[in-house]
Write an enzyme that holds these catalytic residues in place. Structure first.
Site, PDB file in Angstrom:
ATOM      1  N   GLU A  40      18.692  42.033  13.367  1.00  0.00           N
ATOM      2  CA  GLU A  40      19.082  43.039  14.336  1.00  0.00           C
ATOM      3  C   GLU A  40      18.708  42.490  15.715  1.00  0.00           C
ATOM      4  O   GLU A  40      17.581  42.034  15.897  1.00  0.00           O
ATOM      5  CB  GLU A  40      18.334  44.359  14.097  1.00  0.00           C
ATOM      6  CG  GLU A  40      18.781  45.433  15.079  1.00  0.00           C
ATOM      7  CD  GLU A  40      17.955  46.716  15.030  1.00  0.00           C
ATOM      8  OE1 GLU A  40      16.869  46.703  14.440  1.00  0.00           O
ATOM      9  OE2 GLU A  40      18.412  47.728  15.613  1.00  0.00           O
ATOM     10  N   ARG A  67       7.900  39.175   2.566  1.00  0.00           N
ATOM     11  CA  ARG A  67       7.889  38.698   3.940  1.00  0.00           C
ATOM     12  C   ARG A  67       6.627  37.910   4.202  1.00  0.00           C
ATOM     13  O   ARG A  67       5.638  38.008   3.478  1.00  0.00           O
ATOM     14  CB  ARG A  67       8.003  39.867   4.907  1.00  0.00           C
ATOM     15  CG  ARG A  67       6.736  40.702   4.981  1.00  0.00           C
ATOM     16  CD  ARG A  67       6.981  42.049   5.632  1.00  0.00           C
ATOM     17  NE  ARG A  67       7.722  41.912   6.865  1.00  0.00           N
ATOM     18  CZ  ARG A  67       8.448  42.903   7.414  1.00  0.00           C
ATOM     19  NH1 ARG A  67       8.511  44.068   6.803  1.00  0.00           N
ATOM     20  NH2 ARG A  67       9.075  42.736   8.529  1.00  0.00           N
ATOM     21  N   LYS A 114       8.062  43.208  15.112  1.00  0.00           N
ATOM     22  CA  LYS A 114       8.789  43.103  16.373  1.00  0.00           C
ATOM     23  C   LYS A 114       8.345  44.187  17.343  1.00  0.00           C
ATOM     24  O   LYS A 114       8.282  43.971  18.532  1.00  0.00           O
ATOM     25  CB  LYS A 114      10.294  43.256  16.101  1.00  0.00           C
ATOM     26  CG  LYS A 114      11.006  41.950  15.818  1.00  0.00           C
ATOM     27  CD  LYS A 114      12.497  42.145  16.017  1.00  0.00           C
ATOM     28  CE  LYS A 114      13.271  41.554  14.866  1.00  0.00           C
ATOM     29  NZ  LYS A 114      14.698  41.892  14.917  1.00  0.00           N
TER      30      LYS A 114
END
Length: 566
Positions: free
Chosen positions: A42, A269, A279
RNA sequence: UGACCCGUGGUGUAAUUGGCAACACGUCUGGUUUUGGUCCAGAAGAGUCCAGGUUCGAGCCCUGGCGGGUCAACCA
């Protein structure tokens, strides 16, 4: 590019569980035996080392199986996304050494198809417009332990749903007043199957489609469909999407019209010690001015690591080393640091530089004399050749290479002691000069003229070898020493702890007056150096200073953690 | 009092159809060396979350526990 380096290292390329899944799919002849992956960020922030793992995985898989990888921007939420991020992401993927060719996609390019698909679901009685507000819908959804109840709007007629959705689309209703939901099962044990929202009203400006749309699809309603339309075979994502998979499959079931179907596979992850990886929190660090932008060399972003002096190869190697599993672990950041040391040790030119200079006057060397000594550029690689290093009667050595009262295992200079100046002569300290406060200002030494080039006149050996620069020739420069941004081992990236409490106040030390060998002025092409005994450095690519500015990529050894323990 | 996922040295990962638990980082020791780096040699460190079961044999299969993670944004 990447394939060369991975093939040359047998350690790497171990199979992981995803290979096993793909091998099984190929054995069954699924999807015409194609392997097609995608990297779907994104565009709401810069890529970090965790994304690098995903990039290496997705592109690496395609390389291994002779398939393709798409770059797709998952831009379904206009309120968070910006063109700046799109550009930085493309730069970073390329810098890492991967190429998506002509396969650049945006979820927003599929908005028309997605919209049409939503209408198809409505017509089939599989989607409806709900007039309730967010809170009410949330309450009716129940909890993971308690099943939900159906919305009073669930059984509207197809005609009414079609009409309402059309009016939502043209902006007739306010944000939050209506949503489109898939009609699945409010009693499902999986929350994501309880009539998930698939379209919401947002009157926001989208970075690509502008103000064309007033409704935007949710992630779950866009991702799998985009996979499908792009011909993706293996849609690899992180573990938290595991519970979304039944929904992913449900939408594909409604969409598919052949044997082809994409498949979602999840992996864990990357978590790194001493590193924040969300983020949202990285954005906070940038916005609150704790660092100087997304590409600050202390940031775990790809662009930060690049400025810090990490090489793409070292990041790819790191990614291969850590492997791919579903175990939710915590990788020690020293493994990343090892990867860059391993690479730079082979490739970085050795240079002498003194960060904390102490002047040494060689009293028996003629004041007006100078000579050129020859130094090896890289002892690991003879092809990198040699260079000239000027020598004179005044040199700088590192202040901590001298101790007035040396402890037992200190091998370097002290009163009456002898050490070698690397590539030069043996010098012996005869006198320590101090100012009125007792601070050492310079050393007076004598040199042994017979000791040049590693020899000594009488065969005596010294244990200490120190780096140095000629005071008359050295170039004044600036060095920036970066340490970890966080002092706590694990400032939990994804939970609501105040990570700022763990910030390391000494994460950046600027050392303004350092001295380095003069040759550096003419070596702009070289960007990585090993300053003898100090670590690996690179010339800061973004520096505007007159004098050379170096960032320390990584210390020779992991001394930071050790120092913390003491 | 749900569903799903995951438990192998300090860390990250391996272990063909069940067959002596392997590799890397880190740690420690010694050697080489014009850097306390690099390189080389060696060592310590897990008996695979626990308890049963199947089997000649289980990290792997079965049962039951325990521990951890994820899921209740009109985020992705």
């Amino acid at each position: 590019m990447a394939e060369n380096n991975t093939n040359s290292n047998p350690e790497i390329k171990k199979a992981n569980f995803i290979h096993a899944h793909i091998d099984a799919d190929l054995a069954e002849g699924k999807n015409d035996c194609r392997v097609h992956t995608r990297f779907p960020p994104e565009p709401n922030g810069y890529l970090h080392i965790g994304h690098a793992k995903s990039i290496c995985l997705n592109f690496g898989l395609a390389q291994k199986y002779g398939g393709k990888t798409n770059l797709r921007f998952d831009d379904t939420n206009p309120s968070k996304e910006e063109t700046e991020y799109v550009e930085s992401i493309m730069n970073d993927v390329h810098w890492l050494g991967f190429d998506w060719g002509d396969r650049l996609y945006y979820a927003s390019d599929s908005f028309p198809k997605l919209h049409a698909f939503a209408i198809k679901l409505i017509k089939e009685g599989k989607a409806y417009v709900d007039d309730q507000d967010a809170e009410t819908i949330s309450e009716q959804k129940g909890t993971p332990q308690k099943s939900g109840i159906e919305s009073p709007f669930r059984n509207r007629s197809v005609q009414e749903n079609l009409d309402l959705f059309q009016r939502m689309t043209v902006g007739e209703f306010d944000e939050g007043s209506k949503v489109l939901r898939a009609k699945i099962d409010m009693t499902s044990p999986n929350m994501h199957m309880r009539d998930p929202i698939i379209y919401r009203i947002m009157k926001a400006h989208h970075h690509r489609t502008g103000d064309k749309w007033c409704v935007y699809p949710m992630y779950d309603f866009a991702h799998g469909q985009c996979d499908y339309w792009e011909g993706i075979t293996h849609s690899i994502c992180t573990l938290e999407f595991e519970v979304h998979r039944p929904l992913y499959d449900w939408f594909i079931d409604q969409l598919k019209d052949s044997d082809y179907r994409p498949r979602q596979i999840e992996f864990s992850r990357l978590n790194l010690t001493y590193t924040v990886m969300s983020k949202r929190k990285l954005l906070e660090l940038v916005k609150d001015g704790h660092v100087n932008g997304w590409d600050d060399p202390r940031m775990p972003t790809v662009s930060g690591l690049r400025r810090r002096g990490y090489t793409p190869e070292s990041i790819r190697n790191f990614s291969d080393k850590i492997g791919v599993t579903k175990v939710d672990g915590m990788t020690d950041v020293s493994l990343l640091e090892f990867s860059v040391r391993e690479h730079l040790n082979k490739t970085a030119q050795r240079v002498m530089g003194v960060l904390d200079p102490l002047k040494v006057i060689i009293t028996n060397y003629p004041e007006d004399q100078e000579e050129i000594l020859s130094a090896v550029n890289n002892p690991e690689d003879e092809s990198m050749g040699r260079r000239d290093v000027p020598f004179s009667n005044e040199v700088y050595i590192e202040r901590n290479d001298f101790m007035e009262e040396p402890p037992r295992k200190f091998f370097r200079l002290g009163p009456g002691r002898e050490v070698r100046l690397r590539y030069g002569y043996l010098i012996k300290c005869n006198e320590v000069i101090k100012d009125e406060n007792g601070n050492i200002t310079e050393l007076h030494c004598t040199y042994d003229p017979e000791s040049k080039g590693g020899k000594s006149s009488d065969g005596r050996k010294v244990k200490g070898v120190v780096h140095w620069v000629s005071a008359k020739h050295a170039v004044k420069s600036e060095v920036r020493l970066y340490d970890r941004l966080f002092s706590d081992e694990t400032p939990d990236s994804h939970k609501d702890v105040d990570f700022k409490e763990f910030m390391n106040p000494d994460s950046l030390r600027i050392i303004e007056n350092c001295y380095i060998e003069p040759f550096i002025k003419d070596s702009k092409a070289l960007d990585h150096f090993q300053f003898e005994r100090l670590g690996y450095f690179n010339m800061d690519p973004d520096s505007t200073s007159e004098k050379p500015v170096f960032n320390r990529t990584v210390a020779l050894r992991d001394s930071w953690a050790k120092a913390q323990k003491k």
